[in-house]
Write a protein that holds these residues in place. Structure first.
Motif, PDB file in Angstrom:
ATOM      1  N   PRO A  83     -45.649  63.206-122.763  1.00 13.37           N
ATOM      2  CA  PRO A  83     -44.875  62.062-122.282  1.00 13.37           C
ATOM      3  C   PRO A  83     -43.433  62.422-121.926  1.00 13.37           C
ATOM      4  O   PRO A  83     -42.874  61.871-120.987  1.00 13.37           O
ATOM      5  N   ASP A  84     -42.855  63.367-122.654  1.00 10.03           N
ATOM      6  CA  ASP A  84     -41.466  63.736-122.351  1.00 10.03           C
ATOM      7  C   ASP A  84     -41.348  64.304-120.949  1.00 10.03           C
ATOM      8  O   ASP A  84     -40.475  63.921-120.173  1.00 10.03           O
ATOM      9  N   MET A 135     -41.825  61.562-118.329  1.00  6.52           N
ATOM     10  CA  MET A 135     -40.642  60.717-118.123  1.00  6.52           C
ATOM     11  C   MET A 135     -39.599  61.432-117.270  1.00  6.52           C
ATOM     12  O   MET A 135     -39.033  60.863-116.335  1.00  6.52           O
ATOM     13  N   THR A 136     -39.364  62.662-117.625  1.00  2.00           N
ATOM     14  CA  THR A 136     -38.339  63.407-116.901  1.00  2.00           C
ATOM     15  C   THR A 136     -38.747  63.591-115.448  1.00  2.00           C
ATOM     16  O   THR A 136     -37.961  63.370-114.525  1.00  2.00           O
ATOM     17  N   THR A 195     -38.274  60.309-113.449  1.00  2.00           N
ATOM     18  CA  THR A 195     -36.904  59.972-113.058  1.00  2.00           C
ATOM     19  C   THR A 195     -36.364  60.955-112.017  1.00  2.00           C
ATOM     20  O   THR A 195     -35.713  60.555-111.053  1.00  2.00           O
ATOM     21  N   ILE A 196     -36.667  62.233-112.220  1.00  2.00           N
ATOM     22  CA  ILE A 196     -36.191  63.237-111.275  1.00  2.00           C
ATOM     23  C   ILE A 196     -36.758  62.956-109.886  1.00  2.00           C
ATOM     24  O   ILE A 196     -36.058  63.001-108.874  1.00  2.00           O
ATOM     25  N   THR A 213     -37.737  60.147-108.655  1.00  2.00           N
ATOM     26  CA  THR A 213     -37.081  58.985-108.076  1.00  2.00           C
ATOM     27  C   THR A 213     -35.746  59.367-107.453  1.00  2.00           C
ATOM     28  O   THR A 213     -35.444  59.024-106.305  1.00  2.00           O
ATOM     29  N   LEU A 214     -34.973  60.093-108.218  1.00  2.00           N
ATOM     30  CA  LEU A 214     -33.653  60.485-107.717  1.00  2.00           C
ATOM     31  C   LEU A 214     -33.776  61.375-106.489  1.00  2.00           C
ATOM     32  O   LEU A 214     -32.983  61.270-105.549  1.00  2.00           O
ATOM     33  N   ASN A 252     -39.865  64.143-132.816  1.00  2.00           N
ATOM     34  CA  ASN A 252     -40.201  64.546-131.454  1.00  2.00           C
ATOM     35  C   ASN A 252     -39.870  66.028-131.286  1.00  2.00           C
ATOM     36  O   ASN A 252     -38.713  66.419-131.162  1.00  2.00           O
ATOM     37  N   ASN A 254     -37.776  67.234-128.241  1.00  2.00           N
ATOM     38  CA  ASN A 254     -36.359  66.934-128.293  1.00  2.00           C
ATOM     39  C   ASN A 254     -35.647  67.752-129.369  1.00  2.00           C
ATOM     40  O   ASN A 254     -34.524  68.207-129.172  1.00  2.00           O
TER      41      ASN A 254
END
Lengths: 768, 137
Positions: free
Chosen positions: A644-645, A648-649, A652-653, A655-656, A726, A729
């Motif tokens: 999942p980490d 997520m990253t 977002t990446i 999208t940007l 986690n 992280n």
């Protein structure tokens, strides 16, 4: 001890920040720093009699690299020279460069240099020694190029840095080689394993690397040419770096390694030959120079040659002579440089032909020049006489070629005497020309330092016992001298040595009176200029520039598509070659690959469709959108396979990235079909190959029996040690936190790059 | 790109998204999330705002130029690494307080390190996007 070494660095920062007071009239304050250090080291001198002082500081103990310091005779001599002459030079510079716009910078560089020199001579660890060695090179680069508005200054500073930097690079190789061959980086422990090192199969390479470092730093033939060029520096720098301290760093290195690597045939013969050639070559060259500082530069190279030569002879007598001559030379040469600087400062010229009769207007300077010149000539009752005696003593009793070596030494000394007289006596003798009559004595800060140094040369000459037991013998033992030798004396009685000294004096004086320095021989030697080491170096660097120009143009067409293809071709070839040659490709579908489920198949189909759309569409926005579909599908895969980490990253990446693309798309010209069928085919083949290679590697990686130890460690300890559940992280911020710190720094640099690229472009368009 | 709907929505979405970003940041220690993703989400929030209301108003909203976030974040991360050295421990060794705060969780140097990463990522993403879009448009 470490405070004494580092104080220079701290002071450098203070000096840099306090520009105004230093420029105004507090210029003498910086001189207090070397003075304090000098007193400190001097107070340690008596303690030295009972053996070297050692100071332990931990630095990187896990790699055997410690900031240990050791103060033995050799280090002590250099420390006293660095701080003692440093005091003089700091004072001298405060007057010489009075009111200079960047005087604070000058003192900043000078104190960094002083601290680096101190660190180098005190270091008891090869790595530490190398670090300080490089710092002296770099700080001297700034000092030589201090008049950075002149082209010649910049050029010569760069030349000096190139030569000494290249030598430093090889020295590093030598240090690593010695360190790994003996298993220790501590110089003190190396002394014990000297025998092992000399039997080592790589002994030749060690010698080569150490010699490369020492010869470049100490301006030995054929690397000597940077030193005369470095004379563009302000005179205080020449007096400090290029006579007494930095150029002696190479000598220091050789002396330090004499007990470790020395006393073998290759060591002795190389040093004798190189030192011998250097001293004769440069002593002869000093005859043809008419610039005071150039004369002194060549005679300095000759003196350095003598030192290398003495270390090469390597007998006890020669080591003692080297120990004494380091001090002799530093005293008179720094004084002569300062005298030359005063003349330049007051009259505006350094041409020996123009300077006459100045003794009438500045007698203390003349006295300093005279005494220093006499010491350099080796006139009896000066310290130079004792030094010269020891040199002849050493060469006469050399194990082989004694006559030849003595002849070389005598010849060199005649030329050195001549150079000393040119700089220290000729400008002050004779009639005072009309244009210099209104000159008067400069401030005391200018003439006191050379006078003190020159007087010391006489005092030590009259009372040699002052320096003998306390210092010179200590140096002698620390560079490996063992036998007991008679004490330094003013008078040895009538013997061959005295005869040789007499010959040197008479011949040198004759030369001085009969031959006025002129450039008459220059055309003759200039013919050989094409073959000089300097010309060859310049040619090589030009060729290198040309090559890199050609090489850059070859790969940098300026088209993004060309860059991408080059990178992909390169990686495909490299990885493909490795795969074909070394890896046995096989994969076991049953055990390693899980069955294909329905959603895998769906995601896969979407990806394929999106890819097809993105390569076949003729609208950019479509291509970008399809690419983002690919990205989001990969996110889905991450989610499915429980990362999942990452998902997520990636989300977002992606999208940007799409936002960024959309922003840029507005600016691009309308879509063009610039590729014909052939190019498309080529790119397709390339892409397919690249994809195939990567897939094979991915499949192959699953076959390899990887150790699960690391991932197990992280999984087990994430909560126990780092209190986080986690694991990803915890790894990012705790276990591998340092990596993350460096990564965000790299990201910062990337952002700065984008920022400056875009802003620069705006500037250039507004200019148009 | 002026759309009333987007504009109105973005005014409500910005605080929500930022809260979400901070939530993701603090959540990272136990569940998926962390400073990097949090920072990216926060920058998406600002980018959305910029799309709807124009770059100038977003810049005004931020008060400081986005570039200023970078050194701030780097400094926070570096200090969180240096802090244990004052207690005599090696650089970057984790130190935790035993206070447990709801939502945030345990206080400790890794948390501050992650907060630093958060700011650096916001700064970098916004600097790149803003610079490019300002130069292009």
């Amino acid at each position: 001890m470490i405070i004494a070494v580092l104080s220079g660095f701290f002071f450098a920062i203070i000096a840099l920040l306090s520009g105004k007071p230093i420029r105004k009239n507090m210029g003498w304050i910086p001189a207090l720093l070397p003075l304090t250090l000098f007193i400190y080291f001097f107070s340690l001198l008596p303690a030295l009699a009972s053996g070297p002082l050692r100071f332990k500081y931990e630095w990187v103990p896990s790699m055997g690299v410690n900031a240990d310091m050791k103060l033995d005779g050799l280090s002590m001599l250099f420390c006293l020279l660095i701080t003692g002459i440093g005091t003089g030079v700091f004072l001298y510079a405060s007057y010489y460069l009075k009111g200079h716009q960047y005087l604070n910078r000058f003192f900043c560089y000078l104190s960094i240099f002083m601290a680096a020199m101190l660190g180098m001579v005190l270091a008891d660890n090869l790595v530490l020694l190398f670090v300080f060695w490089e710092l002296t090179s770099i700080s001297s680069f700034f000092l030589i190029g201090f008049n950075n508005e002149e082209k010649i200054s910049r050029r010569n500073a760069l030349m000096a840095l190139t030569i000494t930097g290249a030598g430093g690079f090889l020295l590093m190789a030598g240090c690593i080689l010695i360190g790994s061959a003996s298993g220790t980086y501590s110089i003190n422990s190396l002394l014990a394993s000297a025998g092992n090192l000399q039997q080592h199969t790589l002994y030749g390479w060690m010698l080569l690397f150490i010699f490369a470092g020492a010869f470049t730093k100490s301006a030995q033939f054929p690397f000597h040419f940077w030193l005369p060029g470095a004379m563009v520096a302000p005179t205080p720098v020449s007096a400090y770096l290029h006579s007494a301290t930095m150029v002696k760093a190479g000598i220091y290195l050789l002396a330090r390694f004499t007990p470790i690597l020395g006393h073998t045939a290759p060591w002795n013969i190389t040093l004798m030959i190189v030192g011998g050639i250097t001293m004769l070559y440069s002593a002869f060259h000093s005859l043809q120079r008419t610039d005071l500082k150039e004369i002194l530069a060549y005679s300095t190279i000759a003196a350095l040659g003598i030192l290398v030569f003495l270390l090469g002879v390597g007998t006890d007598a020669a080591l003692l002579a080297a120990a004494a001559f380091i001090l002799v030379h530093a005293l008179y040469k720094a004084a002569l440089f300062m005298v030359a600087g005063i003349l330049d400062h007051e009259t505006g010229t350094r041409h020996v032909g123009l300077l006459r009769g100045l003794g009438k207007v500045m007698w203390p300077v003349a006295t300093a020049g005279l005494l220093a010149a006499l010491s350099s000539a080796g006139v009896p009752l000066t310290y130079g006489f004792i030094g010269k005696d020891l040199i002849y003593e050493a060469t006469l009793h050399a194990p082989s070629f004694a006559v030849l070596l003595t002849a070389v030494a005598v010849l060199t000394n005649i030329f050195v005497l001549y150079a000393g007289f040119q700089a220290g006596i000729r400008p002050f003798a004779g009639e005072l020309p009309q244009q210099y009559r209104q000159l008067h004595l400069p401030g005391w800060r200018l003439w006191i330092p050379p006078l003190v140094l020159a007087l010391l040369g006489v005092v030590f000459g009259l009372l040699p016992s002052l320096t003998d037991e306390a210092l010179i013998r200590q140096v002698y033992t620390s560079i490996g001298g063992q036998g007991t030798l008679p004490p330094l004396k003013i008078w040895h009685g009538f013997n061959t040595v005295l005869l040789l000294s007499g010959i040197t004096l008479v011949a040198g004086c004759l030369l001085y009176f009969l031959y006025a320095p002129s450039a008459a021989f220059r055309p003759l030697t200039d013919k050989w200029q094409h073959f000089s080491p300097e010309a060859i170096t310049i040619k090589c660097s030009r060729a290198f520039l040309k090559f890199s120009n050609w090489y850059t143009n070859l790969f940098h067409s300026g088209y993004l598509r060309a860059y991408v293809s080059i990178i992909i071709i390169f990686i495909t070839c490299l990885l493909g070659l490795k795969l074909v040659l070394d890896v046995k490709v096989y994969f076991d579908i049953k055990t390693n690959i899980s069955g294909i489920r329905l959603y895998d198949a769906v995601v896969f189909a979407i990806i394929l469709a999106a890819i097809w759309k993105s390569v076949s569409t003729s609208s950019r926005i479509n291509a970008v959108a399809s690419l983002s579909v690919v990205g989001y599908c990969i996110c889905l895969l991450f989610v499915i396979y429980s990362a999942p980490d990452l998902a997520m990253t990636q989300f977002t990446i992606d999208t940007l990235t799409v936002v960024l693309f959309v922003l840029v798309l507005f600016r691009l010209p309308p879509f063009l079909k610039i590729n014909d069928r052939k190019v498309i085919l080529r790119d397709a083949v390339l892409a397919a190959l690249f994809g195939a290679v990567i897939s094979i590697i991915a499949l192959e990686a699953m076959n390899e029996p990887t150790t699960k130890e690391i991932s197990r460690f992280y999984a087990e300890n994430a909560y126990v040690m780092a209190k986080g559940k986690n694991v990803v992280n915890v790894m990012l911020v705790d276990f591998r936190g340092f990596d993350t710190l460096v990564e965000i720094t790299v990201l910062t640099i990337a952002a700065l790059g984008v920022y400056s690229l875009m802003k620069l472009r705006v500037n250039s368009t507004t200019k148009e | 790109m002026k759309s009333i709907i987007l504009k109105t929505a973005s005014n409500y979405l910005l605080p929500l998204l930022l809260l979400f970003a901070v939530f993701i940041l603090f959540r990272g220690h136990y569940k998926p999330g962390g400073g990097f993703v949090g920072g990216l989400i926060a920058s998406i929030a600002f980018v959305l705002h910029a799309f709807a209301n124009g770059l100038q108003s977003t810049r005004k909203l931020l008060r400081y130029p986005p570039g200023a976030f970078i050194p701030t974040g780097l400094a926070i991360s570096l200090l969180s690494g240096l802090a244990p050295m004052f207690a005599g421990k090696p650089f970057m060794s984790a130190e935790w307080l035993s206070i447990h705060i709801p939502i945030i969780g345990l206080l400790g140097t890794p948390l501050f390190f992650d907060i630093g990463v958060f700011f650096v990522v916001i700064g970098i993403a916004l600097t790149i996007l803003f610079t490019i879009s300002e130069t292009i448009l």
